[in-house]
Design a protein around this motif. Structure first.
Motif, PDB file in Angstrom:
ATOM      1  N   ARG A   1       0.814  -1.224   0.000  1.00  0.00           N
ATOM      2  CA  ARG A   1       0.000   0.000   0.000  1.00  0.00           C
ATOM      3  C   ARG A   1       0.841   1.265   0.000  1.00  0.00           C
ATOM      4  O   ARG A   1       0.307   2.368   0.015  1.00  0.00           O
ATOM      5  CB  ARG A   1      -0.931  -0.004   1.217  1.00  0.00           C
ATOM      6  N   TYR A   2       2.163   1.114  -0.003  1.00  0.00           N
ATOM      7  CA  TYR A   2       3.048   2.268   0.096  1.00  0.00           C
ATOM      8  C   TYR A   2       3.983   2.353  -1.104  1.00  0.00           C
ATOM      9  O   TYR A   2       4.237   1.358  -1.786  1.00  0.00           O
ATOM     10  CB  TYR A   2       3.895   2.189   1.381  1.00  0.00           C
ATOM     11  N   ASN A   3       4.510   3.537  -1.312  1.00  0.00           N
ATOM     12  CA  ASN A   3       5.543   3.763  -2.311  1.00  0.00           C
ATOM     13  C   ASN A   3       6.889   3.708  -1.591  1.00  0.00           C
ATOM     14  O   ASN A   3       7.195   4.591  -0.784  1.00  0.00           O
ATOM     15  CB  ASN A   3       5.333   5.128  -2.982  1.00  0.00           C
ATOM     16  N   ILE A   4       7.682   2.685  -1.870  1.00  0.00           N
ATOM     17  CA  ILE A   4       8.943   2.492  -1.146  1.00  0.00           C
ATOM     18  C   ILE A   4       9.859   3.700  -1.309  1.00  0.00           C
ATOM     19  O   ILE A   4      10.614   4.055  -0.396  1.00  0.00           O
ATOM     20  CB  ILE A   4       9.653   1.208  -1.635  1.00  0.00           C
ATOM     21  N   ASP A   5       9.772   4.361  -2.435  1.00  0.00           N
ATOM     22  CA  ASP A   5      10.647   5.502  -2.691  1.00  0.00           C
ATOM     23  C   ASP A   5      10.386   6.659  -1.729  1.00  0.00           C
ATOM     24  O   ASP A   5      11.233   7.535  -1.555  1.00  0.00           O
ATOM     25  CB  ASP A   5      10.464   5.990  -4.131  1.00  0.00           C
ATOM     26  N   ASP A   6       9.209   6.659  -1.078  1.00  0.00           N
ATOM     27  CA  ASP A   6       8.878   7.739  -0.132  1.00  0.00           C
ATOM     28  C   ASP A   6       9.460   7.501   1.253  1.00  0.00           C
ATOM     29  O   ASP A   6       9.405   8.382   2.113  1.00  0.00           O
ATOM     30  CB  ASP A   6       7.353   7.888  -0.004  1.00  0.00           C
ATOM     31  N   PHE A   7      10.012   6.300   1.473  1.00  0.00           N
ATOM     32  CA  PHE A   7      10.539   5.989   2.799  1.00  0.00           C
ATOM     33  C   PHE A   7      11.870   6.709   3.037  1.00  0.00           C
ATOM     34  O   PHE A   7      12.533   7.164   2.113  1.00  0.00           O
ATOM     35  CB  PHE A   7      10.742   4.483   2.962  1.00  0.00           C
ATOM     36  N   GLU A   8      12.259   6.756   4.310  1.00  0.00           N
ATOM     37  CA  GLU A   8      13.499   7.418   4.717  1.00  0.00           C
ATOM     38  C   GLU A   8      14.699   6.481   4.550  1.00  0.00           C
ATOM     39  O   GLU A   8      14.567   5.261   4.660  1.00  0.00           O
ATOM     40  CB  GLU A   8      13.406   7.826   6.195  1.00  0.00           C
ATOM     41  N   LYS A   9      15.853   7.085   4.315  1.00  0.00           N
ATOM     42  CA  LYS A   9      17.098   6.327   4.389  1.00  0.00           C
ATOM     43  C   LYS A   9      17.416   6.066   5.858  1.00  0.00           C
ATOM     44  O   LYS A   9      16.829   6.668   6.747  1.00  0.00           O
ATOM     45  CB  LYS A   9      18.240   7.119   3.742  1.00  0.00           C
ATOM     46  N   LEU A  10      18.364   5.161   6.098  1.00  0.00           N
ATOM     47  CA  LEU A  10      18.717   4.825   7.475  1.00  0.00           C
ATOM     48  C   LEU A  10      19.309   6.046   8.183  1.00  0.00           C
ATOM     49  O   LEU A  10      20.169   6.737   7.633  1.00  0.00           O
ATOM     50  CB  LEU A  10      19.720   3.665   7.503  1.00  0.00           C
ATOM     51  N   LYS A  11      18.827   6.286   9.401  1.00  0.00           N
ATOM     52  CA  LYS A  11      19.338   7.378  10.235  1.00  0.00           C
ATOM     53  C   LYS A  11      20.083   6.758  11.412  1.00  0.00           C
ATOM     54  O   LYS A  11      19.475   6.421  12.436  1.00  0.00           O
ATOM     55  CB  LYS A  11      18.187   8.253  10.721  1.00  0.00           C
ATOM     56  N   PRO A  12      21.403   6.596  11.281  1.00  0.00           N
ATOM     57  CA  PRO A  12      22.177   5.895  12.319  1.00  0.00           C
ATOM     58  C   PRO A  12      22.043   6.511  13.706  1.00  0.00           C
ATOM     59  O   PRO A  12      22.060   5.805  14.714  1.00  0.00           O
ATOM     60  CB  PRO A  12      23.622   5.994  11.808  1.00  0.00           C
TER      61      PRO A  12
END
Length: 538
Positions: free
Chosen positions: A504-515
Motif C-alpha cells: 500500500r506504500y511507495n517504497i521511494d517515499d521511505f526514509e534512508k537509514l538514520k544511524p
C-alpha cells in the motif's frame, strides 16, 4: 534573571523562554531540556522532581506551553519558600507568582540567534517556527558526551521514565519509518490498568467466568446456550454502573482505546465499555469477546477485521485466556486464525478447560489429551501451554460426576488460576518494561528493513517494477538485513503481513537509514532503562 511584570507581560516572557528552550520546534519540552532549564532556578533535585510531577499532571512525559507556564510559576513559589504540592497548584497563588529567578538565562538568550517576543512588542515572532536557533543544549553545555544518555532526576516512577524515553528516543524512530502503520500504534496508554482478554467459542463460559471473579453481574452481560455476546466488552472500574458505546470510548484520550478507531465504525458499533465500581476492577480490566464460531461463513459475515482487533487487544493485554469446554474441543478455521493472530504474545497465553465437572475422571483424561493434541497443531511453540482445569462459575462442583478427587483437583486449579490473576498487578511494571524493550527491538528491525528496501530502489527509472520485485523477494531482503546486522530471525515481523502492508506504500517515499536514531534506541535499551531502574530503586 529577576523581574516584576503583569500577567500579559509574564506570558510573553514565558513564551520567550519556551521558544528558546524548544530547539527542535515541536511545541514540547522533554527530559534533558526540562531538567537543565529548571536547574537554572537553583532549586534542589527533589524540588525540581516535584515541580515536573505536578506540571505534567497528565503524565505525558513532556511539557507543552501551558504546562511550562505552570512549572515556572511553581519554581517561583518554591524560591519563595513554599512547599511544592498539588494543593499549591490549586490554591490560586500560581497566577500571582512573579517569574522565577533563572541564573544565567539572560546571557544564554543574548548569545542565541532566535528572534524572541519582547515585552511591549506585539508584532514580534512568538512561535519561532522560522527561527534559526542554536540548540539550547549546546548553549548550556559546551562539552557533550558522544552518546546521548537521559537524566532521570525529574522522574518519579518507572512509567514516567518509560514515557520520557519513548517520546525522546523511540517514537521519533517509529514515526520516521511508519512503524505504527506496519506493526503497533503509537504508545499512549502508559498509565492503563492491566488487562485480561478472554477468547473461546460460544458458550464456553467467558462471560460467566468474569461474573464469577466479580461475584456479580456487570452492565451488558448476557448468558445463554446460544451465542449471546456479539460484541467486544471491556469491563473496567467506574464511578457507577453504565455501558458506554464504542464510538464514545474510542475518542477519550484518557482511556487506552483510541487506536481502535482504525478498525472503523462497523467495529466500534460492536464495541462497548462496561463500567462499575468494584475493588478487583481497580486493579485489572477484563475484555469479553464474541464467541468464535465454526465455518468459513462466519468470517465473511463479520463487517470488520476480527483477527486484527484480537491482535490489537493481545498486544495491550497482560494475559490472554483461551477457554474450552469438554464438548467443544475442535479448533475451527476462524479460531485457528484468531490463535495465529496472537503471534508474538505467546508468553501471555493461558488455557482454561472450563465446565470440566460435566465429565467423569476417565473422560476428563481423554478430553485433556485431545485438547493438548489440538493445541499442539495451532500453537507453534515447543513449550507446553499452561492449562487450568475446573468449573469456573458460582455453582458447586458436581461431585457426583467428578468424585472427591476431582473436586479437590478443581479447587487447587482454581486457586492457581486466581493466584495467576492476582499476580498481574504486581508484575505489571516488569511486564511494561519487557513489552517496551520488545517494542524497541521490533522498531529497530523495522527501520533496518525499510531503509534496506529504500536502498535497493533505483534512482530514476523502473521504480514500479523494482518495487514489485522487492515485495515478491521480501524474504531475501529480510535475510540480508539479518546477516548485515546480526539479528535473530525470530525477531522479524510476519512476512505475509509485512508484504500486504508494504504493497500500500511507495517504497521511494521511505526514509534512508538514520544511524543516530538507531544509536539512540540502542543507548536507551543498553543504558537508559537499566539506569532508570537503578535510579528509582536507590
Amino acid at each position: 534573571m529577576e523581574t516584576t511584570v503583569g500577567n500579559k507581560e509574564r506570558l510573553k516572557l514565558y513564551q520567550n523562554w519556551f521558544t528558546f528552550a524548544d530547539s527542535d520546534r515541536d511545541g514540547r519540552l522533554t527530559g534533558n531540556t526540562v531538567i537543565e532549564f529548571f536547574s537554572l532556578s537553583g532549586l534542589s533535585k527533589e524540588e525540581l522532581k516535584q515541580v515536573w510531577a505536578i506540571a505534567d499532571s497528565k503524565r505525558q512525559g513532556f511539557l507543552g506551553f501551558q504546562e511550562f507556564v505552570t512549572a515556572m510559576q511553581l519554581l517561583s513559589l518554591a524560591q519563595e519558600g513554599n512547599v511544592i504540592t498539588a494543593a499549591l497548584r490549586d490554591s490560586g497563588k500560581l497566577d500571582k507568582a512573579e517569574p522565577p529567578r533563572m541564573e544565567g538565562l539572560d546571557d544564554l538568550m543574548k548569545n542565541s540567534r532566535a528572534p524572541l517576543v519582547t515585552i511591549g512588542n506585539e508584532t514580534a515572532e512568538a512561535n519561532g517556527k522560522n527561527a534559526d536557533v542554536r540548540p539550547f543544549m549546546k548553549s548550556l553545555f559546551s562539552k557533550k558526551p558522544k552518546k546521548s544518555y537521559t537524566s532521570f532526576s525529574a522522574v518519579t516512577s518507572v512509567i514516567d521514565g518509560l514515557k520520557m524515553l519513548y517520546n525522546e528516543k523511540l517514537r521519533p524512530l517509529e514515526a520516521s519509518y511508519r512503524f505504527n502503520d506496519f506493526a503497533l500504534p503509537f504508545l499512549t496508554d502508559f498509565d492503563a490498568k492491566p488487562m485480561v482478554m478472554l477468547l473461546g467459542q460460544y458458550s464456553t463460559g467467558k462471560t460467566t467466568f468474569i461474573k464469577h471473579l466479580l461475584q456479580s453481574s456487570y452492565p451488558g452481560a448476557h448468558i445463554g446456550p446460544e451465542p449471546t455476546t456479539d460484541r467486544f466488552i471491556v469491563v473496567m472500574s467506574g464511578p457507577d454502573e453504565r455501558s458506554v458505546p464504542g464510538n464514545t470510548i474510542a475518542v477519550q484520550s484518557n482511556l487506552p482505546f483510541t487506536g481502535l478507531t482504525t478498525f472503523g465504525g462497523s467495529f466500534l458499533s460492536k464495541f462497548e465499555c462496561s463500567q462499575m465500581p468494584h475493588p478487583l476492577l481497580e486493579q485489572i480490566s477484563f475484555v469479553d469477546t464474541p464467541g468464535v464460531l465454526s465455518g468459513e461463513k462466519q468470517r465473511t459475515q463479520r463487517s470488520y477485521d476480527f483477527t486484527g482487533v484480537i491482535s490489537w487487544f493481545a498486544a495491550k493485554c497482560d494475559l490472554v485466556l483461551l477457554l474450552f469446554d469438554p464438548h467443544k474441543l475442535d479448533i475451527s478455521d476462524e479460531f485457528k486464525r484468531v490463535i495465529s493472530s496472537l503471534r508474538g504474545n505467546e508468553d501471555k497465553i493461558r488455557v482454561v478447560l472450563n465446565k470440566a465437572d460435566q465429565v467423569d475422571t476417565q473422560q476428563l483424561m481423554r478430553v485433556y489429551g485431545a485438547l493438548m493434541w489440538s493445541l499442539g497443531k495451532v500453537l507453534n511453540t515447543p513449550e507446553v501451554a499452561r492449562v487450568y482445569i475446573g468449573s469456573f462459575n458460582d455453582k458447586p462442583v458436581n461431585e457426583g460426576v467428578t468424585g472427591p478427587i476431582g473436586k479437590e483437583l478443581f479447587e487447587k486449579e482454581q486457586d492457581d488460576l486466581l493466584q495467576d490473576l492476582m499476580d498481574i498487578p504486581k508484575k505489571a511494571c516488569d511486564r511494561r518494561i519487557n513489552e517496551f524493550v520488545k517494542r524497541a527491538r521490533a522498531a529497530k528491525i523495522h527501520a533496518y528493513i525499510i531503509s534496506q528496501l529504500k536502498k535497493e530502489m533505483p534512482a530514476i527509472m523502473g521504480k514500479a517494477k523494482a518495487q514489485r520485485k522487492l515485495i515478491e523477494n521480501l524474504e531475501s531482503v529480510f535475510q540480508k538485513v539479518q546477516k548485515e546486522y546480526h539479528l535473530p530471525p525470530g525477531d522479524f515481523p510476519d512476512l505475509e503481513q509485512f508484504k500486504e502492508t508494504l504493497s500500500r506504500y511507495n517504497i521511494d517515499d521511505f526514509e534512508k537509514l538514520k544511524p543516530k536514531m538507531v544509536q539512540a534506541v540502542d543507548d536507551m535499551v543498553a543504558h537508559d532503562i537499566p539506569e532508570l531502574l537503578s535510579y528509582l530503586r536507590s
